[in-house]
Design an enzyme around this catalytic site. Structure first.
Site, mmCIF file in Angstrom:
data_model
loop_
_atom_site.group_PDB
_atom_site.id
_atom_site.type_symbol
_atom_site.label_atom_id
_atom_site.label_comp_id
_atom_site.label_asym_id
_atom_site.label_seq_id
_atom_site.Cartn_x
_atom_site.Cartn_y
_atom_site.Cartn_z
ATOM 1 N N TYR A 171 7.606 5.965 -25.551
ATOM 2 C CA TYR A 171 7.362 4.846 -26.455
ATOM 3 C C TYR A 171 6.862 3.593 -25.727
ATOM 4 C CZ TYR A 171 7.973 1.124 -29.842
ATOM 5 O OH TYR A 171 7.741 0.040 -30.654
ATOM 6 N N LYS A 231 3.032 1.668 -25.779
ATOM 7 C CA LYS A 231 2.738 0.286 -26.127
ATOM 8 C C LYS A 231 2.042 -0.440 -24.971
ATOM 9 C CE LYS A 231 4.270 0.305 -30.340
ATOM 10 N NZ LYS A 231 3.327 0.185 -31.482
#
Length: 241
Positions: free
Chosen positions: A160, A164
């Site tokens: 994750y 980003k």
């Protein structure tokens, strides 16, 4: 003429509230949703609030055919908000995160955003004030992740956060590519917000989370581009990369 915005993953939570706030400001808003029924229900809820300039759009950012069909349904666009995202589940130790999981997360969080830009960039070029907001997270900040004093220092993962970071890097490259145009392209972190995404674990409200996204979706010609902002930085300030 009424400006138009398209928000991916907008049938609930922060995306939905962003749609509400933009509609309240007079925008026509497309609510992108993988499940059209859920998107239609979200649009109906806003219609019931008197916000009639809202329409549901079936949109799965991991499906090129879905993106192409959505593009064919939209004739003008001023604002693209790449809000759709998945976490991949936590905890997510880097040493045990599989490449299969990382690909799944990147497909939505990075490649989906890139494909949306690719599909809609021609329409955005026709707008006098085109805006792109890539919804990111402070978990993508390499600077903060390297600082043991940071309050989220221990929240690391193999999929994750890196997704980003990649989205942030893409934002910088995209803003540079569009530097001599009216485009404003920014990465915006809505902050630690209580939503379904994190099992409602967070102090922030969806209203405040949406407000910072709307701020950078509607900035004027003198506004920033190629920057990284967050609700978790004092005064909604600029985040270190």
């Amino acid at each position: 003429m009424k400006k138009t915005a398209l928000i991916t993953g907008a049938n609930k939570s922060i995306g939905f509230e962003t749609a509400r706030q933009l509609a309240q400001q007079g925008y026509f808003v497309y609510i992108g949703s993988r499940d059209l029924a859920k998107g239609s229900a979200a649009a109906a809820k806003l219609h019931a609030e008197g916000l009639s300039s809202v329409a549901a759009l079936q949109l799965d950012v991991t499906d090129p055919a879905s993106i192409a069909a959505a593009r064919a349904s939209v004739s003008s666009l001023d604002v693209l908000i790449n809000n759709a995202g998945i976490s991949g589940g936590f905890p997510q130790p880097a040493s045990t995160t599989t490449s299969a999981l990382a690909r799944e997360v990147y497909n939505t969080n990075v490649f989906g955003a890139m494909d949306m830009v690719g599909a809609f960039i021609d329409l955005l070029h026709q707008s006098p004030e085109p805006r792109i907001v890539n919804v990111t997270s402070l978990l993508g900040s390499l600077t903060l992740h390297s600082d043991p004093r940071w309050k989220f220092y221990a929240i690391k993962g193999g999929a994750y956060g890196p997704s980003k970071s990649a989205l942030n890097a893409y934002t910088v490259a995209l803003a540079y590519d569009l530097r001599d145009t009216p485009f404003k392209v920014n990465a915006v972190c809505p902050g630690h917000t209580a939503t379904d995404f994190n099992r409602h674990n967070g102090p922030g409200s969806v209203e405040d989370a949406a407000a910072i996204i709307v701020k950078y979706a509607t900035i004027g010609a003198d506004g920033p581009t190629g920057k990284y902002f967050s609700n978790d930085i004092p005064d909604r300030g600029e985040s270190p990369w």
